[in-house]
Design an enzyme around this catalytic site. Structure first.
Site, PDB file in Angstrom:
ATOM      1  N   LYS A 109      -0.366  -9.254  -0.154  1.00  0.00           N
ATOM      2  CA  LYS A 109       0.298  -8.317  -0.997  1.00  0.00           C
ATOM      3  C   LYS A 109       1.805  -8.848  -1.055  1.00  0.00           C
ATOM      4  O   LYS A 109       2.346  -9.113  -1.856  1.00  0.00           O
ATOM      5  CB  LYS A 109       0.406  -6.831  -0.793  1.00  0.00           C
ATOM      6  N   ARG A 119      -0.778   4.592  -1.656  1.00  0.00           N
ATOM      7  CA  ARG A 119      -1.852   4.414  -0.505  1.00  0.00           C
ATOM      8  C   ARG A 119      -2.908   5.362  -0.426  1.00  0.00           C
ATOM      9  O   ARG A 119      -3.647   5.360   0.403  1.00  0.00           O
ATOM     10  CB  ARG A 119      -1.109   3.956   0.542  1.00  0.00           C
ATOM     11  N   ARG A 149      -0.186 -14.019  11.716  1.00  0.00           N
ATOM     12  CA  ARG A 149       0.959 -13.874  10.807  1.00  0.00           C
ATOM     13  C   ARG A 149       2.342 -13.972  11.655  1.00  0.00           C
ATOM     14  O   ARG A 149       2.446 -13.443  12.614  1.00  0.00           O
ATOM     15  CB  ARG A 149       0.977 -12.767  10.125  1.00  0.00           C
ATOM     16  N   ARG A 205       4.652  -9.078  14.198  1.00  0.00           N
ATOM     17  CA  ARG A 205       4.732  -7.475  14.092  1.00  0.00           C
ATOM     18  C   ARG A 205       3.802  -6.961  15.039  1.00  0.00           C
ATOM     19  O   ARG A 205       2.755  -7.258  15.437  1.00  0.00           O
ATOM     20  CB  ARG A 205       4.087  -7.158  12.597  1.00  0.00           C
ATOM     21  N   ARG A 265      -5.924  -0.177  11.125  1.00  0.00           N
ATOM     22  CA  ARG A 265      -5.337  -0.346   9.950  1.00  0.00           C
ATOM     23  C   ARG A 265      -6.458  -0.515   8.832  1.00  0.00           C
ATOM     24  O   ARG A 265      -6.460   0.079   7.667  1.00  0.00           O
ATOM     25  CB  ARG A 265      -4.345  -1.399   9.799  1.00  0.00           C
TER      26      ARG A 265
HETATM   27  P1  AP5 Z   1       0.632 -10.796   3.736  1.00  0.00           P
HETATM   28  O1  AP5 Z   1       0.922 -11.105   2.333  1.00  0.00           O
HETATM   29  O2  AP5 Z   1       1.641 -10.461   4.838  1.00  0.00           O
HETATM   30  O3  AP5 Z   1      -0.652  -9.640   3.633  1.00  0.00           O
HETATM   31  P2  AP5 Z   1      -0.217  -8.153   3.132  1.00  0.00           P
HETATM   32  O4  AP5 Z   1      -1.341  -7.596   2.383  1.00  0.00           O
HETATM   33  O5  AP5 Z   1       1.113  -7.723   2.876  1.00  0.00           O
HETATM   34  O6  AP5 Z   1      -0.571  -7.400   4.611  1.00  0.00           O
HETATM   35  P3  AP5 Z   1       0.300  -6.156   5.413  1.00  0.00           P
HETATM   36  O7  AP5 Z   1      -0.269  -6.085   6.767  1.00  0.00           O
HETATM   37  O8  AP5 Z   1       1.722  -6.243   5.144  1.00  0.00           O
HETATM   38  O9  AP5 Z   1      -0.362  -5.012   4.770  1.00  0.00           O
HETATM   39  P4  AP5 Z   1      -0.358  -3.528   5.327  1.00  0.00           P
HETATM   40  O10 AP5 Z   1      -0.854  -2.869   4.142  1.00  0.00           O
HETATM   41  O11 AP5 Z   1      -1.230  -3.087   6.310  1.00  0.00           O
HETATM   42  O12 AP5 Z   1       1.105  -3.281   5.814  1.00  0.00           O
HETATM   43  P5  AP5 Z   1       2.420  -2.585   5.493  1.00  0.00           P
HETATM   44  O13 AP5 Z   1       3.538  -3.325   5.817  1.00  0.00           O
HETATM   45  O14 AP5 Z   1       2.295  -2.222   3.612  1.00  0.00           O
HETATM   46  O15 AP5 Z   1      -0.456 -11.942   4.420  1.00  0.00           O
HETATM   47  C1  AP5 Z   1      -1.106 -11.799   5.760  1.00  0.00           C
HETATM   48  C2  AP5 Z   1      -1.111 -13.115   6.368  1.00  0.00           C
HETATM   49  O16 AP5 Z   1      -1.962 -13.747   5.536  1.00  0.00           O
HETATM   50  C3  AP5 Z   1      -0.071 -13.758   6.371  1.00  0.00           C
HETATM   51  O17 AP5 Z   1       0.104 -14.603   7.680  1.00  0.00           O
HETATM   52  C4  AP5 Z   1      -0.091 -14.975   5.205  1.00  0.00           C
HETATM   53  O18 AP5 Z   1       0.703 -16.125   5.205  1.00  0.00           O
HETATM   54  C5  AP5 Z   1      -1.388 -15.068   5.034  1.00  0.00           C
HETATM   55  N1  AP5 Z   1      -1.853 -15.267   3.713  1.00  0.00           N
HETATM   56  C6  AP5 Z   1      -1.544 -14.353   2.654  1.00  0.00           C
HETATM   57  N2  AP5 Z   1      -2.450 -14.822   1.438  1.00  0.00           N
HETATM   58  C7  AP5 Z   1      -3.043 -15.838   2.015  1.00  0.00           C
HETATM   59  C8  AP5 Z   1      -4.114 -16.556   1.340  1.00  0.00           C
HETATM   60  N3  AP5 Z   1      -4.252 -16.460   0.125  1.00  0.00           N
HETATM   61  N4  AP5 Z   1      -4.750 -17.672   1.989  1.00  0.00           N
HETATM   62  C9  AP5 Z   1      -4.551 -17.881   3.279  1.00  0.00           C
HETATM   63  N5  AP5 Z   1      -3.713 -17.113   3.956  1.00  0.00           N
HETATM   64  C10 AP5 Z   1      -2.950 -15.940   3.417  1.00  0.00           C
HETATM   65  O19 AP5 Z   1       2.148  -1.232   5.998  1.00  0.00           O
HETATM   66  C11 AP5 Z   1       2.373  -1.021   7.441  1.00  0.00           C
HETATM   67  C12 AP5 Z   1       2.530   0.438   7.872  1.00  0.00           C
HETATM   68  O20 AP5 Z   1       3.604   1.099   7.119  1.00  0.00           O
HETATM   69  C13 AP5 Z   1       1.193   1.370   7.580  1.00  0.00           C
HETATM   70  O21 AP5 Z   1       0.158   0.896   8.634  1.00  0.00           O
HETATM   71  C14 AP5 Z   1       1.516   2.521   7.545  1.00  0.00           C
HETATM   72  O22 AP5 Z   1       1.919   2.960   9.014  1.00  0.00           O
HETATM   73  C15 AP5 Z   1       2.802   2.479   6.834  1.00  0.00           C
HETATM   74  N6  AP5 Z   1       2.988   2.538   5.412  1.00  0.00           N
HETATM   75  C16 AP5 Z   1       3.424   1.625   4.745  1.00  0.00           C
HETATM   76  N7  AP5 Z   1       3.078   1.805   3.409  1.00  0.00           N
HETATM   77  C17 AP5 Z   1       2.905   3.173   3.209  1.00  0.00           C
HETATM   78  C18 AP5 Z   1       2.541   4.227   2.278  1.00  0.00           C
HETATM   79  N8  AP5 Z   1       2.378   3.999   1.157  1.00  0.00           N
HETATM   80  N9  AP5 Z   1       2.137   5.380   2.886  1.00  0.00           N
HETATM   81  C19 AP5 Z   1       1.985   5.657   4.214  1.00  0.00           C
HETATM   82  N10 AP5 Z   1       2.212   4.932   4.977  1.00  0.00           N
HETATM   83  C20 AP5 Z   1       2.517   3.706   4.843  1.00  0.00           C
HETATM   84 MG    MG Z   2       2.858  -6.580   3.398  1.00  0.00          MG
END
Ligand code: AP5
Ligand code: MG
Length: 218
Positions: free
Chosen positions: A15, A90, A129, A162, A173
């Site tokens: 994402k 979410r 990552r 992270r 997660r």
């Molecule tokens: P990346 O693009 O970083 O993936 P992502 O989908 O953004 O994954 P996240 O871990 O950031 O998602 P998340 O939803 O768990 O975390 P968030 O920060 O939102 O890619 C991942 C890796 O893969 C990278 O190394 C990249 O280079 C590689 N990659 C990408 N695409 C690729 C491809 N096509 N091929 C190969 N490699 C690839 O949330 C964190 C925390 O915040 C949550 O756990 C929660 O506690 C809180 N939070 C956030 N939003 C909310 C909400 N709405 N409600 C409640 N709590 C929330």
């Molecule tokens: Mg992300």
């Protein structure tokens, strides 16, 4: 009319990576709920102090504080042409709140690309990552390595792993995603907004597929 794009996908689906690419292309702001929480944690704000234990454990932060945070962010001037939402909504409660918030800005969710990735790829993506300290640029030690290990290609800042990318928290997660966020796939599909994107392809191919289904922004 503003254009609002909601990126849906499991942790590690890509994402953040894809939001950065499409925001540059469409010149829209990238609104990542996770990034906003992490900024608040780093700056030790009250919001950050409340959210920290949830992020550390891999649980979702409470709906009320998350919704208020996104409402405030979407009300800013830079969102007047719309935004790309990454990580919000979410839960079903957040999805309903988003409809209400956007109606205040004469907008609605326009499209929901669901970046679908096989579950067994997610753990390797997250544990490999590396994220840039200054602006959150995203790398992967194998799939998308920086030119120089530990240094961001774009702004030269330090890359870090992270804390919630440690294997046990990643597993948590993914469980939380399956239980609380996956139901949104049907929620948006029923509204005719869902577009399934094959997220196991290389990064550039995923971007190309996304750009081919996104609306024009004026
Ligand atoms: P990346 O693009 O970083 O993936 P992502 O989908 O953004 O994954 P996240 O871990 O950031 O998602 P998340 O939803 O768990 O975390 P968030 O920060 O939102 O890619 C991942 C890796 O893969 C990278 O190394 C990249 O280079 C590689 N990659 C990408 N695409 C690729 C491809 N096509 N091929 C190969 N490699 C690839 O949330 C964190 C925390 O915040 C949550 O756990 C929660 O506690 C809180 N939070 C956030 N939003 C909310 C909400 N709405 N409600 C409640 N709590 C929330
Ligand atoms: Mg992300």
């Amino acid at each position: 009319m503003p254009v609002y794009i909601v990126l849906l996908g499991a942790p590690g689906a890509g994402k953040g990576t894809q939001a950065a690419a499409i925001c540059e292309h469409l010149d829209l702001p990238h609104i990542s709920s996770g990034n906003i929480f992490r900024e608040n944690i780093n700056n030790r704000t009250d919001l950050g102090k409340t959210a920290k234990s949830f992020l550390d454990s891999g649980d979702l932060a409470p709906d009320n504080i998350t919704i208020a945070m996104i409402r405030e962010r979407l009300s800013r001037e830079d969102c007047s042409r719309g935004a790309v939402l990454d990580g919000f909504p979410r839960t079903p409660t957040q999805a309903l709140a988003l409809d209400e918030i956007l109606s205040e800005f004469q907008g609605k969710v326009d499209v929901v690309p669901f970046i679908e990735v096989e579950e067994n790829l997610l753990i390797a993506r997250l544990t490999g990552r590396w994220t840039c300290r200054a602006k959150g640029h995203i790398f992967h030690e194998i799939n998308n390595p920086p030119q120089e290990p530990g240094i961001c290609d774009f702004d030269g800042s330090e890359l870090f792993q992270r804390e919630d990318d440690e294997a046990e928290t990643v597993a948590k997660r993914i469980r939380v995603y399956l239980e609380q966020t996956k139901p949104l796939i049907d929620f948006f599909d029923d509204k005719g907004l869902l577009k399934v994107i094959e997220g196991s392809q290389p990064i550039r191919q995923v971007t190309a597929e996304l750009l081919s289904i996104l609306p024009k922004v004026s």
